[in-house]
Structures are given as structure tokens and as C-alpha cells.
Design a protein around this motif. Structure first.
Motif, PDB file in Angstrom:
ATOM      1  N   MET A   1       0.866  -1.189  -0.117  1.00 54.75           N
ATOM      2  CA  MET A   1       0.056   0.023   0.080  1.00 54.75           C
ATOM      3  C   MET A   1       0.854   1.322   0.109  1.00 54.75           C
ATOM      4  N   ARG A   2       0.444   2.074  -0.958  1.00 54.29           N
ATOM      5  CA  ARG A   2       1.285   3.342  -0.981  1.00 54.29           C
ATOM      6  C   ARG A   2       0.797   4.551  -0.019  1.00 54.29           C
ATOM      7  N   GLN A   3       1.618   4.922   1.124  1.00 47.60           N
ATOM      8  CA  GLN A   3       1.444   5.718   2.221  1.00 47.60           C
ATOM      9  C   GLN A   3       2.583   6.530   2.372  1.00 47.60           C
TER      10      GLN A   3
ATOM     11  N   LEU B   1       7.005   5.728   7.586  1.00 45.15           N
ATOM     12  CA  LEU B   1       7.484   4.463   6.948  1.00 45.15           C
ATOM     13  C   LEU B   1       6.909   3.190   7.575  1.00 45.15           C
ATOM     14  N   GLY B   2       7.079   3.082   8.950  1.00 44.62           N
ATOM     15  CA  GLY B   2       6.764   2.231   9.763  1.00 44.62           C
ATOM     16  C   GLY B   2       5.281   1.611   9.526  1.00 44.62           C
ATOM     17  N   ALA B   3       4.369   2.959   9.524  1.00 47.75           N
ATOM     18  CA  ALA B   3       3.010   2.797   9.288  1.00 47.75           C
ATOM     19  C   ALA B   3       2.781   2.073   7.816  1.00 47.75           C
ATOM     20  N   ALA B   4       3.343   2.740   6.822  1.00 43.10           N
ATOM     21  CA  ALA B   4       3.380   2.114   5.536  1.00 43.10           C
ATOM     22  C   ALA B   4       3.777   0.722   5.510  1.00 43.10           C
ATOM     23  N   GLN B   5       4.928   0.280   6.045  1.00 39.31           N
ATOM     24  CA  GLN B   5       5.325  -1.263   5.973  1.00 39.31           C
ATOM     25  C   GLN B   5       4.173  -1.971   6.603  1.00 39.31           C
TER      26      GLN B   5
ATOM     27  N   THR C   1      13.487  16.319   9.276  1.00 42.60           N
ATOM     28  CA  THR C   1      13.357  15.129  10.045  1.00 42.60           C
ATOM     29  C   THR C   1      11.988  14.663   9.409  1.00 42.60           C
ATOM     30  N   GLY C   2      11.904  13.537   9.187  1.00 44.63           N
ATOM     31  CA  GLY C   2      10.661  12.535   8.564  1.00 44.63           C
ATOM     32  C   GLY C   2      10.698  12.899   6.960  1.00 44.63           C
ATOM     33  N   ILE C   3      11.115  13.391   6.317  1.00 43.18           N
ATOM     34  CA  ILE C   3      11.053  13.564   4.718  1.00 43.18           C
ATOM     35  C   ILE C   3      11.680  12.322   3.973  1.00 43.18           C
ATOM     36  N   PRO C   4      12.680  11.775   4.452  1.00 41.41           N
ATOM     37  CA  PRO C   4      13.272  10.541   3.849  1.00 41.41           C
ATOM     38  C   PRO C   4      12.340   9.510   4.191  1.00 41.41           C
ATOM     39  N   GLU C   5      11.670   9.298   5.166  1.00 39.20           N
ATOM     40  CA  GLU C   5      10.618   8.068   5.485  1.00 39.20           C
ATOM     41  C   GLU C   5       9.585   8.316   4.690  1.00 39.20           C
ATOM     42  N   VAL C   6       8.992   9.504   4.413  1.00 40.10           N
ATOM     43  CA  VAL C   6       7.712   9.739   3.646  1.00 40.10           C
ATOM     44  C   VAL C   6       8.082   9.475   1.989  1.00 40.10           C
ATOM     45  N   ILE C   7       9.362   9.878   1.603  1.00 36.10           N
ATOM     46  CA  ILE C   7       9.627   9.549   0.297  1.00 36.10           C
ATOM     47  C   ILE C   7       9.625   8.080  -0.201  1.00 36.10           C
ATOM     48  N   VAL C   8      10.329   7.326   0.952  1.00 37.02           N
ATOM     49  CA  VAL C   8      10.427   5.663   0.697  1.00 37.02           C
ATOM     50  C   VAL C   8       9.105   5.308   0.811  1.00 37.02           C
ATOM     51  N   ALA C   9       8.034   5.687   1.718  1.00 37.41           N
ATOM     52  CA  ALA C   9       6.815   5.214   1.923  1.00 37.41           C
ATOM     53  C   ALA C   9       6.165   5.429   0.915  1.00 37.41           C
TER      54      ALA C   9
END
Length: 335
Positions: free
Chosen positions: A1-3, A59-63, A324-332
Motif C-alpha cells: 500500500m502506498r502511504q 515509513l513504519g506505518a506504511a510497511q 526530519t521525516g522527509i526521507p521516510e515519507v519519500i520511501v513510504a
């Protein structure tokens, strides 16, 4: 799922493509005017029911959502919950664009539940068969919020709710309150990173507004809801026409000077009578959290608790690095 992409549901990896779109196309008049009593195309919101664990970032939520598509934050959507005398109003949470209740509130919702609130969250604005939400017409989404509020009030026996919206969630909930007659059913409205007067999408909106046809194509690249929230769009103009607040509810925004999507950051603040506008850095200068990290920032989470219950412990200021948090949302957003 893309989040999950908070306000506009797309990340830096789409920026170059969007620039090309702006260069080739131009302004469309998107959005709707007055809300309809029975809007065409309305579908009830989705109400997730499978409790998932708290996460520390998007990212944790997306996974987790990849294998638990019906996830809802722990302690949320218990329709047997009855408000107490000290917590008389259930809290209803609305997520941001291209996101979901779990993606944006996996950390905040369990804290509210642990503090004794009855907590509820919907997935609004999804197209049929969608894996992510908050992409469709803002007015239809506001009607979905209204339907969900009625469901919560009926189940809990409460007379009012408190609404908390992150990013687009702030827009759709405020549209419900201000334009769809929701004010009598709402005690407090809280906007986290609220695009109260729209945003500029990394500075692209002014460029697109100068090129005929660009926003129409921009909507196809991103989503209808994304373009409807642009600074100066018909939806945002309609929402703020006649004043950005209405009598009854208490209005509070919580925003950051370093918001990546809403610039100038003063567009977050409401200007209506009695509105309270909290800037994170006025209370914790070392916390440079921006738009995407807002709902996973512990200081913001504690601020929210004090807004909903002023007797809550004061937030503890800790440094948060810029970005902070931007790399995670890019990957997510691209996984």
C-alpha cells in the motif's frame, strides 16, 4: 500500500515531473462552490477496524499497512466506548492527503485513548478500490466527515465531538463545521499543519496559476484534492468567505515555521474571532519539525493533548532536526 504524503499526497520524486507539467499546461478552475444537501457521487467513508501497533514514523506505518490494509490505530473505533464526565466529547481524527487513519495517527491516537478519550478515525476521500485516501473532491470528503460524526454521536450518546485534522484533514473537517452545518456538533476543532489559506506546493502553484491549463493537468499528476487546496483555489476561497470561523466551536491551529508545503507559514493561522494559533517554535525553538513529521513529533503530540485537555502535563521540548521525516515519507510514498 502506498502511504503517506500528508497534505498533497506526493513527494519530491514527483517534483521534476510536476515542473514539466507546469511548463506545458495551465490553470483550471477546479473545486466546487456551495455544498449540496445530497451531493452527487457521495459514498460513505470507510471505517477501519483492525487495531495496529503504534509506529514512530510514516515509513513504519506504511510497511505495516502493506499486510494490514484495514489497520486502525490502537484504541481507535471502539463504538462501545462511552465518554466520561471528564472526557465528555469523543475525538474524531481526520488524516491528510493520499494517506489513511493509521498512517497519520498510529502514534497520536493510542496516546489519546490512554488519556481516557473515546477516539475515532475514518478513511475519507478514497476512490473505489483505492489503497489510499484523501484524494477525491474535498466537499464530498467533508460530507463523509459529517456522516461519520453522526455515527460516532449515535454510538456514544455524546452531544458533541472534538475534531482533529492533519493537513487536508483540517480542511475537510473545517469545511464540515463552517459550510455544512456541523458547528453545533463540535466542541473543538484542531488543525495540525492546517492549510487554512492554502499552500504553494513547493512554490509551483504561483507558476501553474500563470500558465493556462496547468492546474488541470497538475490534478491528473497528483489528485483533485491536492489542487483544490492550492492557495487561492475556489475551494479555499469558498471555505474562508465570510470569515474563516463560525460561532460555537473553539478553533486551534498547530503549525511550524518550517512547514515544507504551506508557505508562507502564516497561511496556517486562522484569523477569525477567538481562534488560537500555536507555532511550535514559539514554544520549543529547537524543534524544527516540518509538515511531514508533524503527526509523529512527540512535542506536537503533547501540545495536542494540552489543547484537548489543558490540565495535561506541559510538553517537553527536545531538538528535532530540520527535514526530519522527509526521507521516510519519500520511501513510504514510492514503496
Amino acid at each position: 500500500m502506498r502511504q503517506s504524503w500528508g497534505l498533497w499526497g506526493w513527494g519530491y520524486s514527483h517534483l521534476c515531473r510536476a515542473v514539466l507539467v507546469v511548463a506545458l499546461a495551465g490553470v483550471a478552475v477546479l473545486g466546487s462552490g456551495a455544498a449540496q444537501a445530497v451531493p452527487a457521487g457521495y459514498r460513505p467513508p470507510e471505517v477501519p477496524t483492525q487495531a495496529g501497533p503504534p509506529q514512530s514514523d510514516h515509513l513504519g506505518a506504511a510497511q505495516y499497512l502493506k499486510t494490514h490494509s484495514n489497520a486502525v490505530p490502537l484504541g481507535t473505533n471502539d463504538f462501545g466506548c462511552k465518554p466520561s464526565t471528564t472526557r465528555p466529547r469523543p475525538v474524531v481524527l481526520a488524516h491528510g492527503t493520499d494517506s489513511s487513519a493509521y498512517s497519520d495517527y498510529s502514534a497520536i491516537a493510542p496516546q489519546l485513548a490512554a488519556a481516557g478519550f473515546c477516539v475515532f478515525a475514518l478513511n475519507y476521500g478514497g476512490s473505489p478500490g483505492a489503497e489510499t485516501y484523501g484524494t477525491e473532491d474535498v466537499v464530498l470528503s467533508a460530507h463523509q466527515v459529517g456522516g461519520f460524526v453522526d455515527q460516532v454521536l449515535a454510538a456514544t450518546g455524546a452531544s458533541q465531538v472534538d475534531l482533529v485534522g492533519f493537513s487536508q484533514g483540517a480542511t475537510v473537517t473545517r469545511y464540515y463545521v463552517n459550510k455544512l452545518g456541523g458547528a453545533p456538533k463540535v466542541g473543538q476543532w484542531v488543525g495540525l499543519a492546517s492549510p487554512s489559506y492554502g499552500g504553494v506546493m513547493y512554490g509551483l502553484v504561483p507558476i501553474a496559476q500563470a500558465v493556462p491549463g496547468a492546474l488541470q493537468v497538475f490534478a491528473r499528476v497528483t489528485s483533485l484534492a491536492a489542487v483544490q487546496q492550492a492557495q487561492g483555489s475556489p475551494i479555499m476561497t469558498d471555505l474562508n468567505a465570510g470569515g474563516d470561523t463560525v460561532p460555537g466551536p473553539k478553533y486551534t491551529t498547530i503549525g511550524s515555521r518550517f512547514d515544507e508545503m504551506i508557505q508562507p507559514f502564516s497561511n496556517i493561522a486562522l484569523r477569525g474571532p477567538g481562534a488560537v494559533n500555536i507555532v511550535v517554535q514559539d514554544h520549543c525553538a529547537a524543534d524544527m519539525t516540518g509538515h511531514f513529521h508533524m503527526v509523529y513529533d512527540p512535542f506536537v503530540q503533547q501540545l495536542l493533548l494540552t489543547v484537548l485537555d489543558p490540565s495535561s502535563p506541559a510538553p517537553v521540548c527536545r531538538p528535532v532536526a530540520l527535514g526530519t521525516g522527509i526521507p521516510e515519507v519519500i520511501v513510504a510514498g514510492n514503496s
